[in-house]
Design an enzyme around this catalytic site. Structure first.
Site, PDB file in Angstrom:
ATOM      1  N   ASP A  16       1.131  -1.337  -0.374  1.00 50.94           N
ATOM      2  CA  ASP A  16      -0.087   0.327  -0.365  1.00 50.94           C
ATOM      3  C   ASP A  16       1.583   1.194  -0.285  1.00 50.94           C
ATOM      4  O   ASP A  16       1.986   1.254   0.191  1.00 50.94           O
ATOM      5  CB  ASP A  16      -0.951  -0.138   1.170  1.00 50.94           C
ATOM      6  N   ASP A  18      -0.266   5.300   1.344  1.00 50.73           N
ATOM      7  CA  ASP A  18      -0.449   6.338   2.108  1.00 50.73           C
ATOM      8  C   ASP A  18      -0.718   5.525   3.634  1.00 50.73           C
ATOM      9  O   ASP A  18      -0.998   4.184   3.573  1.00 50.73           O
ATOM     10  CB  ASP A  18      -1.784   6.874   2.324  1.00 50.73           C
ATOM     11  N   ASP A 192      -1.970  -0.465   5.989  1.00 49.01           N
ATOM     12  CA  ASP A 192      -1.330   0.222   7.389  1.00 49.01           C
ATOM     13  C   ASP A 192      -3.780   0.428   8.337  1.00 49.01           C
ATOM     14  O   ASP A 192      -3.898   0.252   8.278  1.00 49.01           O
ATOM     15  CB  ASP A 192      -1.378   1.459   7.083  1.00 49.01           C
TER      16      ASP A 192
END
Length: 251
Positions: A16, A18, A192
């Protein structure tokens, strides 16, 4: 929960963006990419025969802009668009979002602290600077979803999105694994947010590795505390792969 082990040369790595490769910023255009990240990702891709990709909620062209001059395989908009190692960009057919967009734009005009992000085939409403408006954002996006067939509602960190129902990060990872150079490799996913959990579920079902970056409940059996810890792990992973390559006389 423990830190992840190091990959071997039969691994495929999916990151991922961000909150994983970068810290989350107050505004999507304010992220800071550590100067060595593109170089480390490029080196990992070379060590793994190209089997490194980014799987993000951002559009593909934004990932390219932040990682330039590096151009990795990328799945953007949660898998609604995907560029394989062959360089070809594939997009899921999406409906006309105008009825949904008009409703959300009316809310943003009333509440200028909100930010509407228009993506290819998707809408993202950010309320990072307006926490008190979370319920109104959710309600408005739910109504927007009802106005257009074929959309799914996706809640992330201070953002709620409408995306094509058929698109997911899990499906994007599966699609990569059907293609060279990812085929027949053990998949690793790093993420996240709750939006990454479907990808975690996918790779765990395939015997792969899932790594949560940051706090929060997760399916992932491994965790790194923040993007800085991931950056350190990338350095260790690269050193380990290069050492194996030297021992095994890699080309």
């Amino acid at each position: 929960m423990q830190e992840p082990p190091l990959p071997d040369r039969g691994s495929a790595l999916f990151f991922d963006f961000d909150g994983t490769l970068t810290d989350i910023a107050e505004h999507p255009d304010a992220v800071i990419v550590a100067p060595d990240i593109p170089q480390r990702l490029a080196a990992l891709a070379r060590a793994l025969g190209g089997a490194v990709a980014v799987v993000s909620g951002r559009p593909v062209d934004e990932i390219d802009r932040w990682l330039q001059p590096l151009r990795l395989p990328v799945a953007g908009v949660h898998g609604a668009e995907r560029r394989g190692a062959d360089g070809f960009l594939r997009r899921i057919a999406t409906p006309d979002l105008t009825p949904a967009r008009q409703l959300v734009e009316a809310l943003v005009r009333r509440e200028p602290a909100l930010r509407l992000e228009l993506k290819p085939g998707a809408l993202a409403l950010h309320y990072r600077q307006a926490d008190a408006l979370e319920d109104e954002c959710l309600a408005t996006m739910a109504e927007a979803q009802r106005r257009v067939e074929g959309l799914a509602l996706l809640c992330g960190k201070k953002v709620v999105e409408l995306k094509p129902r058929r698109a997911s990060k899990g499906q994007a990872v599966r699609a990569f694994l059907d293609e060279h150079p990812f085929r027949s490799r053990r998949p690793w996913v790093f993420g996240d947010d709750v939006t990454d959990e479907v990808a975690f579920e996918t790779v765990l079902g395939l015997g792969g590795v899932a790594v949560k970056v940051g706090p929060g409940e997760t399916l992932a059996p491994y965790r790194l505390p923040d993007p800085d810890a991931l950056h350190a792990w990338l350095g260790l992973a690269l050193a380990g792969l290069e050492a194996r390559c030297t021992q095994e006389a890699c080309p």
